[in-house]
Design an enzyme around this catalytic site. Structure first.
Site, PDB file in Angstrom:
ATOM      1  CD  GLU A 103      87.574   4.977  30.673  1.00  0.00           C
ATOM      2  OE1 GLU A 103      86.559   5.687  30.843  1.00  0.00           O
ATOM      3  OE2 GLU A 103      88.522   5.304  29.930  1.00  0.00           O
ATOM      4  CB  CYS A 116      78.198   1.614  35.454  1.00  0.00           C
ATOM      5  SG  CYS A 116      78.110   1.903  33.685  1.00  0.00           S
ATOM      6  CB  CYS A 123      81.516   0.689  21.274  1.00  0.00           C
ATOM      7  SG  CYS A 123      79.879   0.141  20.702  1.00  0.00           S
ATOM      8  CB  CYS A 127      75.886   6.055  19.386  1.00  0.00           C
ATOM      9  SG  CYS A 127      75.177   4.396  19.330  1.00  0.00           S
ATOM     10  CB  CYS A 130      78.659   7.303  22.460  1.00  0.00           C
ATOM     11  SG  CYS A 130      79.426   6.102  23.558  1.00  0.00           S
ATOM     12  CB  CYS A 346      75.543   8.014  30.352  1.00  0.00           C
ATOM     13  SG  CYS A 346      74.620   7.284  31.645  1.00  0.00           S
TER      14      CYS A 346
HETATM   15  N1  SAH Z   1      76.219   0.283  24.381  1.00  0.00           N
HETATM   16  C1  SAH Z   1      75.092   0.265  25.218  1.00  0.00           C
HETATM   17  C2  SAH Z   1      75.379   0.598  26.661  1.00  0.00           C
HETATM   18  C3  SAH Z   1      76.370   1.680  27.009  1.00  0.00           C
HETATM   19  S1  SAH Z   1      75.989   3.354  26.989  1.00  0.00           S
HETATM   20  C4  SAH Z   1      74.035   1.210  24.683  1.00  0.00           C
HETATM   21  O1  SAH Z   1      74.327   1.988  23.817  1.00  0.00           O
HETATM   22  O2  SAH Z   1      72.898   1.086  25.145  1.00  0.00           O
HETATM   23  C5  SAH Z   1      74.792   3.741  28.229  1.00  0.00           C
HETATM   24  C6  SAH Z   1      73.812   4.829  27.761  1.00  0.00           C
HETATM   25  O3  SAH Z   1      74.430   6.127  27.659  1.00  0.00           O
HETATM   26  C7  SAH Z   1      73.229   4.535  26.399  1.00  0.00           C
HETATM   27  O4  SAH Z   1      71.849   4.790  26.399  1.00  0.00           O
HETATM   28  C8  SAH Z   1      73.953   5.543  25.529  1.00  0.00           C
HETATM   29  O5  SAH Z   1      73.286   5.792  24.333  1.00  0.00           O
HETATM   30  C9  SAH Z   1      74.026   6.715  26.432  1.00  0.00           C
HETATM   31  N2  SAH Z   1      75.021   7.725  26.029  1.00  0.00           N
HETATM   32  C10 SAH Z   1      76.073   7.579  25.184  1.00  0.00           C
HETATM   33  N3  SAH Z   1      76.757   8.741  25.089  1.00  0.00           N
HETATM   34  C11 SAH Z   1      76.141   9.634  25.873  1.00  0.00           C
HETATM   35  C12 SAH Z   1      76.398  10.996  26.215  1.00  0.00           C
HETATM   36  N4  SAH Z   1      77.444  11.655  25.728  1.00  0.00           N
HETATM   37  N5  SAH Z   1      75.555  11.622  27.074  1.00  0.00           N
HETATM   38  C13 SAH Z   1      74.509  10.943  27.617  1.00  0.00           C
HETATM   39  N6  SAH Z   1      74.219   9.660  27.337  1.00  0.00           N
HETATM   40  C14 SAH Z   1      75.032   8.997  26.476  1.00  0.00           C
HETATM   41 FE1  SF4 Z   2      78.534   1.800  21.587  1.00  0.00          FE
HETATM   42 FE2  SF4 Z   2      78.370   4.165  22.771  1.00  0.00          FE
HETATM   43 FE3  SF4 Z   2      76.564   3.455  20.925  1.00  0.00          FE
HETATM   44 FE4  SF4 Z   2      76.530   2.272  23.328  1.00  0.00          FE
HETATM   45  S1  SF4 Z   2      76.144   4.446  22.914  1.00  0.00           S
HETATM   46  S2  SF4 Z   2      76.384   1.278  21.304  1.00  0.00           S
HETATM   47  S3  SF4 Z   2      78.745   2.237  23.773  1.00  0.00           S
HETATM   48  S4  SF4 Z   2      78.769   3.785  20.558  1.00  0.00           S
END
Ligand code: SAH
Ligand code: SF4
Length: 356
Positions: A103, A116, A123, A127, A130, A346
């Site tokens: 995506e 983006c 992944c 986290c 996410c 995000c």
């Molecule tokens: N993997 C990388 C980049 C992708 S995510 C990272 O983690 O930095 C881009 C941003 O969105 C990251 O800061 C991530 O922590 C944040 N993010 C993930 N899930 C989210 C959510 N449900 N709501 C808002 N931000 C989120």
């Molecule tokens: Fe992976 Fe989502 Fe964590 Fe970014 S925020 S490192 S995409 S699990």
């Protein structure tokens, strides 16, 4: 070129989008084609947006005819494109050669267009808030699959925005796939192609410290965004599990060093989760982190992911958190939620769709 090029089955030719210009020139040289032809082909594909070798009129006819047996100009098919009500955000679901889906999101604001892009299918880092993390890791993307996301989005939008930024904030952890990400950056950077300046590229990481050092050594000069999300190790261990390996102090040290080496401020990303990390004490600690290195703070109000327990704070709570930071942190922005209505915001990239 005197001899016709060998005709190979199309799946045997590597994708054009993963090739540096020098590599293409090497391949052409095998057939006695001079290097400047690679410059011309780059210009056709990346500047004139031609996807058909037959239209590259300044190439000799045999090369026009046989180019696709040297490199494949096909782009991944868009399985689905969703458009926000205001037309500014598009979410693209692209189907890759092996059927994996990835995506990407385009976001237009009055000032700029931002693409983006994803760096992995899924992944591994899990986290806790996410959607991509929920999927687990399927595989790394190849450089061509990263470059092709940009080209596919540009084609769809008719290249209306000749200047754009790229953020590695789609699916996946870009620093866990640094080889392909840096290769894609080289290709996007080429002046004979898209010519995207390093200042227009940002790589976001959840905190892989050794790879931040490696990125600095590569000398790409791209911007770094660090997904902080918590101001104590106790909480960050829960929200961003990779913190157990590289805790906050180590991560901020690496970010500071990186910022010095490229002469750019680090972005501290902070996803705001209601009642979890949005207290005034958190704001104060975040401000002190932000002051300790050249940085800007980007607050991302949590975007809901079905099945996860977190809540977005109220608009008042978001405002209060930002107000508490403003006088003490160097630069604070609250990210407006682009694409929330179609699961394009995000952290919402994970095969979710409005009709799912
Ligand atoms: N993997 C990388 C980049 C992708 S995510 C990272 O983690 O930095 C881009 C941003 O969105 C990251 O800061 C991530 O922590 C944040 N993010 C993930 N899930 C989210 C959510 N449900 N709501 C808002 N931000 C989120
Ligand atoms: Fe992976 Fe989502 Fe964590 Fe970014 S925020 S490192 S995409 S699990």
């Amino acid at each position: 070129m005197s001899n016709a090029l060998p005709i190979l089955p199309s799946d045997a030719s590597p994708s054009f989008y993963g090739m540096r210009r020098e590599r293409l020139a090497e391949k052409l040289a095998v057939y006695g084609v001079p290097a400047y032809r690679a410059d011309q082909i780059f210009s056709w594909v990346y500047q004139k947006h031609t996807r058909d070798a037959g239209e590259m009129m300044n190439l000799p006819a045999p090369l026009r005819r046989d180019l696709t047996s040297i490199c494949d100009l096909a782009l991944p098919a868009a399985a689905k494109v969703m458009r926000s009500a205001d037309g500014d955000t598009h979410k693209f679901v692209l189907t890759l050669a092996d059927g994996a889906r990835v995506e990407s999101v385009s976001m237009r604001s009055p000032k700029r267009m931002t693409f983006c892009v994803s760096s992995q299918v899924g992944c591994a880092l899990k986290c806790s808030f996410c959607a991509t993390g929920l999927m687990g890791l399927t595989r790394n993307l190849r450089a061509e699959e990263i470059v092709a996301q940009v080209v596919a989005m540009g084609d769809y939008l008719n290249w209306e925005d000749d200047r754009f930024n790229i953020v590695f904030m789609g699916m996946g952890e870009p620093l866990a796939n640094l080889a392909a990400v840096s290769e894609a950056i080289h290709i996007l950077h080429d002046d004979h192609g898209i010519g995207l300046g390093a200042r227009r590229i940002t790589v976001s990481t959840s905190g892989l410290v050794p790879q931040i050092h490696e990125l600095a050594k590569l000398g790409l000069q791209v911007g770094l965004a660090v997904s902080l999300h918590a101001t104590t190790d106790e909480l960050r261990d829960q929200l961003v599990p990779v913190n157990k390996r590289w805790p906050i102090a180590e991560l901020l040290d690496a970010a500071r060093e990186y910022g010095h080496s490229v002469g750019r401020r680090t972005t501290l990303e902070y996803t705001l989760l209601g009642g979890v990390n949005d207290s005034m004490a958190d704001a104060d600690r975040l401000a002190s982190f932000a002051r300790a290195l050249p940085s800007k703070v980007n607050i991302i109000p949590y975007n809901p992911v079905p099945g996860l327990p977190w809540k977005r704070p109220s608009p008042e709570a978001i405002e209060a958190f930002a107000q508490r930071l403003y006088p003490h942190a160097p630069a604070v922005t609250v990210r407006d939620t682009k694409g929330g209505e179609m699961w394009a915001a995000c952290g919402q990239l994970g095969g979710l769709s409005p009709d799912a």
